[in-house]
Scaffold this motif. Structure first.
Motif, PDB file in Angstrom:
ATOM      1  N   SER A   1      54.627  39.595  37.460  1.00  0.00           N
ATOM      2  CA  SER A   1      55.082  39.223  39.064  1.00  0.00           C
ATOM      3  C   SER A   1      55.099  40.293  39.641  1.00  0.00           C
ATOM      4  O   SER A   1      54.948  39.692  40.938  1.00  0.00           O
ATOM      5  CB  SER A   1      56.576  39.568  38.566  1.00  0.00           C
ATOM      6  N   LYS A   2      54.193  41.265  39.125  1.00  0.00           N
ATOM      7  CA  LYS A   2      53.836  42.693  40.751  1.00  0.00           C
ATOM      8  C   LYS A   2      52.256  43.257  40.525  1.00  0.00           C
ATOM      9  O   LYS A   2      51.655  43.792  41.177  1.00  0.00           O
ATOM     10  CB  LYS A   2      54.949  43.655  39.787  1.00  0.00           C
ATOM     11  N   ASN A   3      51.198  42.045  39.062  1.00  0.00           N
ATOM     12  CA  ASN A   3      49.996  42.253  38.923  1.00  0.00           C
ATOM     13  C   ASN A   3      49.037  41.374  38.862  1.00  0.00           C
ATOM     14  O   ASN A   3      49.792  40.473  38.738  1.00  0.00           O
ATOM     15  CB  ASN A   3      50.381  43.140  37.939  1.00  0.00           C
ATOM     16  N   SER A   4      48.117  41.835  38.900  1.00  0.00           N
ATOM     17  CA  SER A   4      47.195  40.401  39.484  1.00  0.00           C
ATOM     18  C   SER A   4      45.534  40.963  38.484  1.00  0.00           C
ATOM     19  O   SER A   4      45.638  41.908  38.550  1.00  0.00           O
ATOM     20  CB  SER A   4      46.762  39.498  40.614  1.00  0.00           C
ATOM     21  N   PHE A   5      45.221  40.591  37.720  1.00  0.00           N
ATOM     22  CA  PHE A   5      44.159  41.155  36.882  1.00  0.00           C
ATOM     23  C   PHE A   5      42.491  40.077  36.707  1.00  0.00           C
ATOM     24  O   PHE A   5      43.202  38.815  35.945  1.00  0.00           O
ATOM     25  CB  PHE A   5      44.368  42.184  35.806  1.00  0.00           C
ATOM     26  N   LYS A   6      42.050  40.167  37.349  1.00  0.00           N
ATOM     27  CA  LYS A   6      40.732  39.348  37.374  1.00  0.00           C
ATOM     28  C   LYS A   6      39.354  39.779  37.059  1.00  0.00           C
ATOM     29  O   LYS A   6      38.769  40.954  37.673  1.00  0.00           O
ATOM     30  CB  LYS A   6      40.245  38.687  38.925  1.00  0.00           C
ATOM     31  N   VAL A   7      38.598  38.094  36.614  1.00  0.00           N
ATOM     32  CA  VAL A   7      37.608  39.274  35.787  1.00  0.00           C
ATOM     33  C   VAL A   7      36.732  37.822  36.389  1.00  0.00           C
ATOM     34  O   VAL A   7      36.441  36.758  36.296  1.00  0.00           O
ATOM     35  CB  VAL A   7      37.386  38.735  34.414  1.00  0.00           C
ATOM     36  N   GLY A   8      35.011  37.856  36.835  1.00  0.00           N
ATOM     37  CA  GLY A   8      34.470  37.470  36.918  1.00  0.00           C
ATOM     38  C   GLY A   8      33.892  36.897  39.115  1.00  0.00           C
ATOM     39  O   GLY A   8      34.240  38.600  39.278  1.00  0.00           O
ATOM     40  N   ARG A   9      33.664  36.708  39.088  1.00  0.00           N
ATOM     41  CA  ARG A   9      32.989  36.207  40.549  1.00  0.00           C
ATOM     42  C   ARG A   9      34.261  36.148  41.813  1.00  0.00           C
ATOM     43  O   ARG A   9      35.049  34.967  41.268  1.00  0.00           O
ATOM     44  CB  ARG A   9      31.712  35.047  40.935  1.00  0.00           C
ATOM     45  N   GLN A  10      34.597  37.331  42.535  1.00  0.00           N
ATOM     46  CA  GLN A  10      35.388  37.397  43.356  1.00  0.00           C
ATOM     47  C   GLN A  10      35.327  37.303  44.232  1.00  0.00           C
ATOM     48  O   GLN A  10      34.590  38.848  44.494  1.00  0.00           O
ATOM     49  CB  GLN A  10      36.179  37.856  42.374  1.00  0.00           C
ATOM     50  N   ILE A  11      36.081  37.407  45.403  1.00  0.00           N
ATOM     51  CA  ILE A  11      36.205  38.152  46.910  1.00  0.00           C
ATOM     52  C   ILE A  11      37.324  39.934  46.323  1.00  0.00           C
ATOM     53  O   ILE A  11      37.988  39.960  45.739  1.00  0.00           O
ATOM     54  CB  ILE A  11      36.968  37.149  47.761  1.00  0.00           C
ATOM     55  N   PHE A  12      37.224  40.826  47.065  1.00  0.00           N
ATOM     56  CA  PHE A  12      37.381  41.696  46.793  1.00  0.00           C
ATOM     57  C   PHE A  12      37.467  43.004  48.319  1.00  0.00           C
ATOM     58  O   PHE A  12      36.141  43.126  48.805  1.00  0.00           O
ATOM     59  CB  PHE A  12      36.693  42.722  45.687  1.00  0.00           C
ATOM     60  N   GLU A  13      38.507  42.674  47.951  1.00  0.00           N
ATOM     61  CA  GLU A  13      38.668  43.285  50.152  1.00  0.00           C
ATOM     62  C   GLU A  13      39.810  44.831  49.427  1.00  0.00           C
ATOM     63  O   GLU A  13      40.677  44.773  49.409  1.00  0.00           O
ATOM     64  CB  GLU A  13      39.980  42.297  50.994  1.00  0.00           C
TER      65      GLU A  13
END
Length: 509
Positions: A168-180
């Motif tokens: 609900s308040k967190n997002s964890f990403k693994v791999g190729r991605q946009i990071f601003e």
């Protein structure tokens, strides 16, 4: 370039532009009514706002059946006209890119989801293969490395491919991605965004606070098909286009010098950033970005809104401190790391990257959002150039104009900017305009920086309301440089004057 050939190039460009515009308009007519709500909209900085996102799934199969597709067609054209050409060094140039992207996002099953993004940029019209080294702004429509080694133009890349766990308040990403973040941006103003491989966490757990953490192992610049090191210039063979060849890269921090200094040629990028809006009218941000064993940058930024009836006055500041965390190991080899181009004359300590930067601005905004104006200033310490080859510009939002790099040591810049929303004013449907004027005062003594210049930068953006998802953009940069500046060695600096024109079409569906 002869006048006749230049006219032919312009004619070819306009013909291609009309054909591409017609194709996009036809697609818009077919697709424009497909969605009552536009899935995505373009922000002013060309990043995407997702208005429609996948929901939750009750099973693994529903993850895919309830996923969402996002399409984008793009056309970009560039004309760069030098005021004075230097044989073998500069040449009037142009480039055209036609392509787009297709992104698929799954629905979320027990919080887990995935995203894949395919991107392409094709070049049916282009300069000769032996002239690609002269292409400036338009180089991001193709890969110079690919042209050099295979003779083929065009780009095809899986620039995004990541797994995500979202609460609900967190997002964890693994791999190729946009990071601003402050110094890492997608900078999606050409054909394919700047993306990273690695692990990122974004959290809104605390009220009015956003925390971003990233451990990034590789980067893919906009003109690359493959991912590469986040910092190292040149590859093992010495190819200048085979690794991180960003325009703002430090060319002394290259593969050969890292090897000679006994240091690793592979680097990781670590980012920690906190932004907060808890105090009324105050926005502040703290950022720490580091390449371990090479360099670290700590930043603080704050903006305070002062209501003034129908207007608001918003002063803001940014301070960036740069610490040498091992770049001086290369400096001890006698390599001048302080200058991004490796020309250390005029630097107090050319063998260290310790430095800092200060920037300030004052915005005046109309409450009805029809217009706003800005005065900005930046000053880099007379120590070392700022290292930031991740498409987040140290002076961005304060004094940077299109295609300008003003974070060299002992550089002072003033900028005034005005933005008018003609659509909101009821004057021209969908039209927004931005005009900037910057005065860049570089250090005359340093051979590794350009001569002083003044820039006029105009943006016109039209959101075509009759065709949902269609955007047309024109950009113009007029640079008037000083042609009579001599460096510390008495050598006359090149005249940096040029005119640049860009025309872009985006269609989102």
């Amino acid at each position: 370039m002869s006048e006749q050939r230049w006219k032919m190039l312009k004619g070819a460009k306009m013909k291609g532009l009309k054909l591409s515009l017609a194709a996009l308009l036809a697609m818009g007519v077919c697709q424009g009514v497909a969605f009552a709500k536009e899935k995505r909209t373009l922000k002013g900085n060309m990043t995407l706002k997702y208005n429609v996102l996948p929901g939750n799934a009750e099973s693994l199969s529903e993850m895919f059946t309830k996923g969402e597709w996002y399409g984008r067609l793009r056309f970009n054209s560039f004309l760069w006209d030098w005021d004075k050409e230097y044989p073998g060094k500069t040449k009037d140039n142009w480039a055209i890119g036609i392509g787009g992207s297709l992104i698929y996002k799954t629905a979320y099953f027990n919080g887990f989801g995935a995203t894949v993004g395919l991107y392409t940029s094709q070049n049916p019209w282009h300069m000769d293969k032996d002239e690609v080294k002269f292409v400036k702004a338009g180089k991001d429509t193709f890969s110079r490395y690919k042209v050099k080694h295979s003779g083929h133009f065009g780009l095809n890349s899986v620039a995004q491919a990541y797994l995500e766990y979202k609460g609900s308040k967190n997002s964890f990403k693994v791999g190729r991605q946009i990071f601003e973040s402050l110094l890492t941006k997608s900078n999606d103003t050409k054909m394919i965004p700047n993306t990273f491989e690695g692990y990122t966490l974004t959290s809104n757990y605390f009220p009015k606070t956003t925390i971003k953490l990233a451990y990034l192992t590789r980067q893919k610049l906009r003109d690359h098909e493959d991912f590469h090191d986040v910092l190292t210039f040149k590859d093992a063979s010495g190819d200048s286009w085979g690794n991180n060849d960003d325009s703002a890269v430090n060319k002394v921090l290259n593969f050969q010098n890292f090897v000679a200094a006994g240091k690793d040629t592979h680097h990781d990028l670590i980012v920690a950033e906190v932004s907060n809006k808890s105090i009324p009218n105050l926005k502040w941000l703290l950022n720490y970005t580091t390449v371990p064993d090479v360099v670290a940058l700590g930043s603080v930024e704050a903006h305070y809104k002062i209501p003034l009836g129908d207007y608001a006055l918003i002063p803001g500041i940014r301070y960036i401190k740069q610490w040498d965390r091992g770049a001086d190991d290369i400096g001890r080899l006698g390599k001048p790391v302080a200058n991004l181009k490796g020309k250390g004359d005029g630097y107090k300590d050319p063998y260290s990257v310790d430095s800092h930067l200060f920037a300030a601005r004052i915005d005046l905004k109309a409450k009805n959002k029809i217009w706003w104006a800005r005065i900005g200033y930046s000053k880099v310490a007379d120590k070392a150039d700022i290292i930031a080859p991740w498409r987040g510009f140290p002076t961005g939002g304060f004094t940077r104009a299109m295609a300008q790099y003003n974070w060299y040591a002992n550089t002072k810049t003033w900028m005034v900017r005005g933005v008018v929303n003609f659509d909101r004013a009821g004057l021209v449907s969908g039209l927004k305009a931005s005009l900037r004027y910057a005065i860049q005062d570089f250090d005359d003594k340093k051979p590794g920086v350009q001569a002083d210049s003044k820039i006029v930068h105009l943006d016109l953006v039209e959101k075509v309301k009759s065709i949902p998802g269609l955007y047309v953009k024109f950009r113009m940069g007029l640079v008037n440089g000083d042609d009579n500046i001599h460096d510390i060695n008495g050598k006359l600096k090149k005249d940096p004057s040029y005119n640049e024109y860009r025309f872009e079409i985006n269609y989102l569906f």
